[in-house]
Design a protein around this motif. Structure first.
Motif, PDB file in Angstrom:
ATOM      1  N   TYR A   1       0.913 -54.481  12.769  1.00  0.00           N
ATOM      2  CA  TYR A   1       2.087 -55.377  12.059  1.00  0.00           C
ATOM      3  C   TYR A   1       1.327 -56.383  11.374  1.00  0.00           C
TER       4      TYR A   1
ATOM      5  N   TRP B   1       0.492 -52.070  22.885  1.00  0.00           N
ATOM      6  CA  TRP B   1       1.628 -53.184  22.148  1.00  0.00           C
ATOM      7  C   TRP B   1       0.513 -54.376  21.577  1.00  0.00           C
TER       8      TRP B   1
ATOM      9  N   PHE C   1       9.903 -55.595  19.992  1.00  0.00           N
ATOM     10  CA  PHE C   1       8.630 -56.107  19.353  1.00  0.00           C
ATOM     11  C   PHE C   1       8.855 -57.466  19.701  1.00  0.00           C
TER      12      PHE C   1
ATOM     13  N   ILE D   1       1.115 -54.827  17.435  1.00  0.00           N
ATOM     14  CA  ILE D   1       1.249 -56.131  16.814  1.00  0.00           C
ATOM     15  C   ILE D   1       0.156 -56.429  15.886  1.00  0.00           C
TER      16      ILE D   1
ATOM     17  N   LYS E   1       5.784 -59.549  21.775  1.00  0.00           N
ATOM     18  CA  LYS E   1       5.006 -60.452  21.110  1.00  0.00           C
ATOM     19  C   LYS E   1       4.928 -61.930  21.845  1.00  0.00           C
TER      20      LYS E   1
END
Length: 58
Positions: A17, A10, A38, A14, A42
């Motif tokens: 992203y 993750w 997500f 992130i 986050k």
């Protein structure tokens, strides 16, 4: 997958992203990730790491 492995995955997602400059909705759609997942991760990483967003911006 261990918790540590999930966290690392993750963190990478992130980071991906942030580098993409896409909206969260568009990035999630293109990466087959549910928006709720997500946002969950986050928030979890921000709470755990505190400076995660600041690190990614610099």
């Amino acid at each position: 997958m261990t918790r540590k492995e999930k966290r690392l995955v993750w963190e990478e997602r992130i980071s991906s992203y942030k580098q993409s400059r896409l909206s969260i909705a568009k990035w999630c759609d293109e990466n087959n990730v549910h928006e709720s997942q997500f946002y969950y991760w986050k928030k979890k990483l921000n709470t755990r790491c505190g400076l995660f967003d600041a690190y990614l911006v610099s």
